[in-house]
Design a protein around this motif. Structure first.
Motif, short mmCIF file in Angstrom:
data_model
loop_
_atom_site.label_atom_id
_atom_site.label_comp_id
_atom_site.label_asym_id
_atom_site.label_seq_id
_atom_site.Cartn_x
_atom_site.Cartn_y
_atom_site.Cartn_z
N UNK A 34 -96.55 35.07 -18.80
CA UNK A 34 -97.74 35.64 -18.16
C UNK A 34 -97.81 35.07 -16.74
N UNK A 35 -98.62 35.65 -15.89
CA UNK A 35 -98.77 35.16 -14.51
C UNK A 35 -100.24 35.10 -14.15
N UNK A 36 -100.59 34.11 -13.30
CA UNK A 36 -101.96 33.94 -12.83
C UNK A 36 -101.97 33.87 -11.32
N UNK A 37 -103.05 34.26 -10.69
CA UNK A 37 -103.24 34.13 -9.25
C UNK A 37 -104.17 32.94 -8.99
N UNK A 38 -103.76 32.05 -8.09
CA UNK A 38 -104.55 30.86 -7.79
C UNK A 38 -104.98 30.91 -6.32
#
Length: 201
Positions: A34-38
């Motif tokens: 999965x990927x997250x934006x920080x």
């Protein structure tokens, strides 16, 4: 018996083949990704200066032969530019004439022109270990009633800077003494006082 195989060897070979086939024929593992934006907001701070003038300059005794200098150094100055931009800034100074107020016996105030005061900023130290930009520009200033730049930068003046300037008041040969505030024995006088205004912008 001719052509026979020992039972122990058959068993070992069968086990080895079973293990090998199990690895080859098992379904490949699928990765769960999965990927997250920080994000982080970086907000600009303030442009500030902690500065002062010497509370007391060195005393001067008139001798009728030459001018003398009254000198002093304030506490360390600290200039902080935390705005997070490359906008230019400057620290300027202006001042009033030096005045000795009338006393009980001396009824006229006495003055020494402010143009006799020189401020030398000296060495500016940048806190480079904390990521400050290079030190700004400085120049000795003959003080007047109009603001004049002591320390300035045209760009890249981010960070914190320290300096300890020198103050020197030239006391002319024909200067008046300080007015006595009490008895004429001179034990208590009204010193020559100037009001300095520092501006950081």
């Amino acid at each position: 018996m001719a052509g026979s195989t020992k039972p122990g060897l058959i068993g070992l070979t069968s086990i080895a083949l079973a293990v090998g086939l199990g690895v080859v024929l098992s379904p490949s593992a699928s990765a769960d990704t999965s990927s997250d934006t920080m994000s982080s907001a970086i907000l600009g701070g303030a442009l500030t200066a902690v500065v002062s003038a010497p509370t007391r300059m060195s005393p001067v005794i008139l001798d009728g032969r030459s001018s003398h200098a009254s000198v002093g150094r304030p506490a360390v100055w600290t200039i902080t530019n935390a705005r997070g931009s490359s906008a230019a800034w400057s620290l300027s100074v202006s001042a009033t004439d030096f005045v000795s107020a009338p006393g009980t016996l001396d009824t006229l105030e006495r003055t020494v022109a402010v143009e006799n005061l020189t401020i030398t900023p000296g060495i500016v130290t940048a806190r480079t270990s904390e990521g400050a930009d290079a030190a700004p520009t400085t120049e000795p200033v003959t003080v007047s009633g109009l603001p004049q730049a002591l320390v300035w930068t045209s760009s890249l003046g981010k960070g914190t800077f320290t300096l300890t300037p020198g103050f020197s008041l030239n006391v002319p040969l024909n200067a008046y003494r300080s007015n006595f505030s009490g008895a004429i024995d001179g034990s208590v006088v009204n010193p020559f006082v100037s009001i300095l205004t520092f501006t950081i912008a």
